[in-house]
Design a protein around this motif. Structure first.
Motif, PDB file in Angstrom:
ATOM      1  N   ALA A 291       0.830  -1.210   0.000  1.00  0.00           N
ATOM      2  CA  ALA A 291       0.000   0.000   0.000  1.00  0.00           C
ATOM      3  C   ALA A 291       0.859   1.252   0.000  1.00  0.00           C
ATOM      4  CB  ALA A 291      -0.937  -0.001   1.212  1.00  0.00           C
ATOM      5  N   ALA A 292       1.918   1.255   0.787  1.00  0.00           N
ATOM      6  CA  ALA A 292       2.793   2.424   0.847  1.00  0.00           C
ATOM      7  C   ALA A 292       3.456   2.692  -0.488  1.00  0.00           C
ATOM      8  CB  ALA A 292       3.848   2.220   1.929  1.00  0.00           C
ATOM      9  N   GLU A 293       3.665   1.641  -1.276  1.00  0.00           N
ATOM     10  CA  GLU A 293       4.315   1.801  -2.574  1.00  0.00           C
ATOM     11  C   GLU A 293       3.360   2.310  -3.649  1.00  0.00           C
ATOM     12  OE1 GLU A 293       6.755  -0.976  -5.799  1.00  0.00           O
ATOM     13  OE2 GLU A 293       6.614  -1.590  -3.691  1.00  0.00           O
ATOM     14  N   GLN A 294       2.094   1.848  -3.612  1.00  0.00           N
ATOM     15  CA  GLN A 294       1.194   2.193  -4.713  1.00  0.00           C
ATOM     16  C   GLN A 294       0.127   3.231  -4.343  1.00  0.00           C
ATOM     17  OE1 GLN A 294      -0.291  -1.718  -5.730  1.00  0.00           O
ATOM     18  NE2 GLN A 294      -2.065  -1.559  -4.394  1.00  0.00           N
ATOM     19  N   MET A 295       0.071   3.643  -3.077  1.00  0.00           N
ATOM     20  CA  MET A 295      -0.867   4.655  -2.635  1.00  0.00           C
ATOM     21  C   MET A 295      -0.109   5.857  -2.073  1.00  0.00           C
ATOM     22  SD  MET A 295      -3.694   2.256  -0.644  1.00  0.00           S
ATOM     23  CE  MET A 295      -4.915   3.577  -0.479  1.00  0.00           C
ATOM     24  N   ASP A 296      -0.705   7.035  -2.198  1.00  0.00           N
ATOM     25  CA  ASP A 296      -0.097   8.239  -1.631  1.00  0.00           C
ATOM     26  C   ASP A 296      -0.461   8.436  -0.164  1.00  0.00           C
ATOM     27  OD1 ASP A 296       1.131   8.900  -4.050  1.00  0.00           O
ATOM     28  OD2 ASP A 296      -0.665   9.913  -4.771  1.00  0.00           O
ATOM     29  N   ASP A 297      -1.514   7.805   0.287  1.00  0.00           N
ATOM     30  CA  ASP A 297      -1.894   7.738   1.696  1.00  0.00           C
ATOM     31  C   ASP A 297      -2.843   6.545   1.806  1.00  0.00           C
ATOM     32  OD1 ASP A 297      -2.214   8.275   4.421  1.00  0.00           O
ATOM     33  OD2 ASP A 297      -2.356  10.444   4.106  1.00  0.00           O
ATOM     34  N   PHE A 298      -3.363   6.278   3.008  1.00  0.00           N
ATOM     35  CA  PHE A 298      -4.008   4.989   3.240  1.00  0.00           C
ATOM     36  C   PHE A 298      -5.527   5.029   3.302  1.00  0.00           C
ATOM     37  CE2 PHE A 298       0.294   4.856   4.983  1.00  0.00           C
ATOM     38  CZ  PHE A 298       0.813   3.800   4.249  1.00  0.00           C
ATOM     39  N   GLY A 299      -6.126   6.184   3.094  1.00  0.00           N
ATOM     40  CA  GLY A 299      -7.572   6.251   2.949  1.00  0.00           C
ATOM     41  C   GLY A 299      -8.329   6.473   4.238  1.00  0.00           C
ATOM     42  N   GLY A 300      -9.640   6.628   4.076  1.00  0.00           N
ATOM     43  CA  GLY A 300     -10.519   6.929   5.200  1.00  0.00           C
ATOM     44  C   GLY A 300     -11.395   5.770   5.633  1.00  0.00           C
ATOM     45  N   MET A 301     -11.171   4.587   5.069  1.00  0.00           N
ATOM     46  CA  MET A 301     -11.970   3.409   5.423  1.00  0.00           C
ATOM     47  C   MET A 301     -11.176   2.495   6.348  1.00  0.00           C
ATOM     48  SD  MET A 301     -14.864   3.821   3.933  1.00  0.00           S
ATOM     49  CE  MET A 301     -15.523   2.185   4.300  1.00  0.00           C
ATOM     50  N   LEU A 302     -11.856   1.954   7.348  1.00  0.00           N
ATOM     51  CA  LEU A 302     -11.241   0.942   8.194  1.00  0.00           C
ATOM     52  C   LEU A 302     -12.320  -0.012   8.694  1.00  0.00           C
ATOM     53  CD1 LEU A 302     -11.854   1.529  11.481  1.00  0.00           C
ATOM     54  CD2 LEU A 302     -10.265   3.401  11.042  1.00  0.00           C
ATOM     55  N   SER A 303     -11.879  -1.206   9.042  1.00  0.00           N
ATOM     56  CA  SER A 303     -12.766  -2.188   9.661  1.00  0.00           C
ATOM     57  C   SER A 303     -12.085  -2.718  10.911  1.00  0.00           C
ATOM     58  CB  SER A 303     -13.068  -3.343   8.700  1.00  0.00           C
ATOM     59  OG  SER A 303     -13.815  -2.913   7.589  1.00  0.00           O
ATOM     60  N   PHE A 304     -12.898  -3.214  11.828  1.00  0.00           N
ATOM     61  CA  PHE A 304     -12.322  -3.805  13.029  1.00  0.00           C
ATOM     62  C   PHE A 304     -13.232  -4.910  13.546  1.00  0.00           C
ATOM     63  CE2 PHE A 304     -14.661   0.013  14.135  1.00  0.00           C
ATOM     64  CZ  PHE A 304     -15.413  -0.310  15.254  1.00  0.00           C
ATOM     65  N   GLU A 305     -12.596  -5.839  14.220  1.00  0.00           N
ATOM     66  CA  GLU A 305     -13.261  -7.036  14.711  1.00  0.00           C
ATOM     67  C   GLU A 305     -13.494  -6.893  16.209  1.00  0.00           C
ATOM     68  OE1 GLU A 305     -14.576 -10.760  13.302  1.00  0.00           O
ATOM     69  OE2 GLU A 305     -12.836  -9.905  12.293  1.00  0.00           O
ATOM     70  N   LEU A 306     -14.767  -6.903  16.595  1.00  0.00           N
ATOM     71  CA  LEU A 306     -15.103  -6.904  18.018  1.00  0.00           C
ATOM     72  C   LEU A 306     -15.184  -8.335  18.539  1.00  0.00           C
ATOM     73  CD1 LEU A 306     -17.981  -4.261  18.184  1.00  0.00           C
ATOM     74  CD2 LEU A 306     -15.621  -3.950  18.963  1.00  0.00           C
ATOM     75  N   ASP A 307     -14.821  -8.506  19.775  1.00  0.00           N
ATOM     76  CA  ASP A 307     -15.048  -9.797  20.447  1.00  0.00           C
ATOM     77  C   ASP A 307     -16.513  -9.811  20.864  1.00  0.00           C
ATOM     78  OD1 ASP A 307     -14.901 -12.172  21.769  1.00  0.00           O
ATOM     79  OD2 ASP A 307     -13.769 -11.390  23.481  1.00  0.00           O
ATOM     80  N   ALA A 308     -17.398 -10.076  19.880  1.00  0.00           N
ATOM     81  CA  ALA A 308     -18.826  -9.906  20.117  1.00  0.00           C
ATOM     82  C   ALA A 308     -19.627 -10.834  19.210  1.00  0.00           C
ATOM     83  CB  ALA A 308     -19.229  -8.451  19.840  1.00  0.00           C
ATOM     84  N   SER A 309     -20.835 -11.139  19.664  1.00  0.00           N
ATOM     85  CA  SER A 309     -21.768 -11.931  18.855  1.00  0.00           C
ATOM     86  C   SER A 309     -22.408 -11.036  17.794  1.00  0.00           C
ATOM     87  CB  SER A 309     -22.856 -12.520  19.749  1.00  0.00           C
ATOM     88  OG  SER A 309     -23.662 -11.477  20.290  1.00  0.00           O
ATOM     89  N   LEU A 310     -23.198 -11.652  16.921  1.00  0.00           N
ATOM     90  CA  LEU A 310     -23.911 -10.894  15.897  1.00  0.00           C
ATOM     91  C   LEU A 310     -24.812  -9.848  16.548  1.00  0.00           C
ATOM     92  CD1 LEU A 310     -24.497 -10.778  12.766  1.00  0.00           C
ATOM     93  CD2 LEU A 310     -26.516 -12.172  13.263  1.00  0.00           C
ATOM     94  N   ASP A 311     -25.548 -10.238  17.595  1.00  0.00           N
ATOM     95  CA  ASP A 311     -26.470  -9.315  18.254  1.00  0.00           C
ATOM     96  C   ASP A 311     -25.731  -8.210  19.002  1.00  0.00           C
ATOM     97  OD1 ASP A 311     -28.606 -10.722  17.273  1.00  0.00           O
ATOM     98  OD2 ASP A 311     -28.959 -11.859  19.118  1.00  0.00           O
ATOM     99  N   GLU A 312     -24.615  -8.564  19.660  1.00  0.00           N
ATOM    100  CA  GLU A 312     -23.845  -7.545  20.381  1.00  0.00           C
ATOM    101  C   GLU A 312     -23.236  -6.532  19.415  1.00  0.00           C
ATOM    102  OE1 GLU A 312     -22.245  -9.972  24.317  1.00  0.00           O
ATOM    103  OE2 GLU A 312     -21.224 -10.221  22.386  1.00  0.00           O
TER     104      GLU A 312
END
Length: 387
Positions: A291-312
């Motif tokens: 990414a550092a080689e082909q992008m000028d910066d890393f963007g405004g999107m991110l995802s993260f994994e919670l230690d949680a069930s579907l409902d939580e």
């Protein structure tokens, strides 16, 4: 000086647009016309009917082409309209190699629309060039890429993937919506076609729906123009005007999106309720170097994994105040969603989980608000839903 002499910050404001010759109006007019006077039968002044062409759309197409370093641009009524136009190039018996981590709407049109026309699709880990190579067949006509991917933010080596496609006489198309041309220009890295959902960062204000295709290939552009006119999935002049307004502020908006996402990703990476953060700006991200080689910066999107069930996890995304629970992305306001029940719900659960899209996965479009307010909002939502 030509547009090519200017940097992207300048081209985003000026490319494809000149003040109106008659009035001096600075902004491109909204040409609300369905048809145009002809000087004689078949003798027109460049425009006949607005499905075929509209001056406001022409300016937008020229502006977007300049930003992507492309010779040609075509605009559509939605991102899916643009994607469908690429798929119009395929014939019965053709085969497509795609990433397994792609936008759910793209996966839907692949599996539920084009398979009935005897087009086959293979889904592989696009971060592995050997896996891409192994998936090709004699019938493979198209390699479909996203990078960063949606929603796991994986990074694909565009130049390496495009080289594989060309070695097999296949086209390489890439959805550049997440990165935008401000951060990444895939045609410069060997891709044949770039597609965008103009609804997202290029529009930038969550008030317009549109799509675009950019290419340097004259023959491809001619075919895209034929399908654009024949199928008729074209945007109206008001939509084109709104996207032109959006591209003018793309650089300054993207700088703030990137700054906020980078700081938020680092904060989440240290949070005890978060198992994994998917953001290519983190040095721990497996695709960080590419990414550092082909992008000028890393963007405004991110995802993260919670230690949680579907409902939580559902309760968590329903408990935010600054982040708005909504699909889509790329507006100035921060959005949050649960892919399992929203953007990727059309993918069967077993396939979704196998691709790494767990029940606790959260996707965030980080806006341009103050980053400390964004942190405080996520903190209170976690306390409400997880403790």
């Amino acid at each position: 000086m030509s547009d090519d002499d200017f940097r992207i910050e300048t081209r985003s404001i000026h490319a494809g647009q000149e003040p109106d010759e008659e009035t001096g109006a600075l902004m491109t007019p909204i040409h609300a016309n369905s048809t145009y006077e002809q000087d004689a039968p078949g003798d027109h002044r460049g425009y006949e009917y607005s499905r075929t062409g509209n001056p406001t759309r022409t300016d937008l197409e020229a502006n977007l082409a300049s930003l992507e370093n492309a010779e040609h641009g075509r605009c559509f009524s939605s991102g899916m309209g643009a994607i469908n136009t690429v798929l119009n190039l395929l014939e019965a018996g053709d085969h497509v190699v795609s990433g397994e981590d792609i936008y759910g709407g793209t996966r839907r049109i692949f599996d539920q629309v084009y398979t009935q026309y005897d087009v086959e699709f293979s889904y592989v880990d696009m971060t592995d060039l050997d896996a891409i190579e192994a998936a090709f067949r004699d019938e493979t006509a198209l390699l479909w890429l996203e990078t960063p991917t949606n929603p796991l933010m994986s990074i694909v080596d565009i130049a390496g993937a495009a080289e594989i496609a060309h070695d097999h006489d296949a086209l390489c198309a890439i959805d550049n919506t997440f990165a935008t041309p401000y951060l990444q220009r895939p045609l410069d890295l060997g891709a044949d076609v770039v597609t965008h959902s103009l609804t997202k960062y290029l529009g930038g204000h969550s008030d317009v729906v549109g799509g675009a295709l950019l290419t340097n290939d004259d023959e491809l552009d001619e075919r895209f123009g034929f399908y654009q006119n024949s199928v008729g999935a074209t945007p109206g002049p008001h939509e084109c005007f709104l996207v032109l307004r959006g591209t003018k502020t793309l650089p300054v908006r993207m700088d703030r999106h990137c700054d906020n996402a980078r700081e938020l990703a680092a904060w989440l990476d240290d949070h005890p309720d978060v198992d994994t953060v998917y953001y290519p700006g983190l040095e721990s991200h497996p695709g960080h170097d590419v990414a550092a080689e082909q992008m000028d910066d890393f963007g405004g999107m991110l995802s993260f994994e919670l230690d949680a069930s579907l409902d939580e996890a559902a309760e968590f995304v329903s408990s935010t105040d600054v982040f708005t629970l909504a699909e889509s992305l790329g507006g100035v306001e921060s959005l949050i969603e649960q892919p399992a029940t929203m953007t990727h719900a059309s993918i069967p659960r077993e396939e979704r989980v196998a691709a790494g899209l767990s029940d606790g996965l959260i996707r965030a479009s980080v806006g341009v608000e103050h980053v400390e307010d964004l942190k405080a909002d996520l903190r209170q939502a976690m306390e409400s839903a997880l403790e």
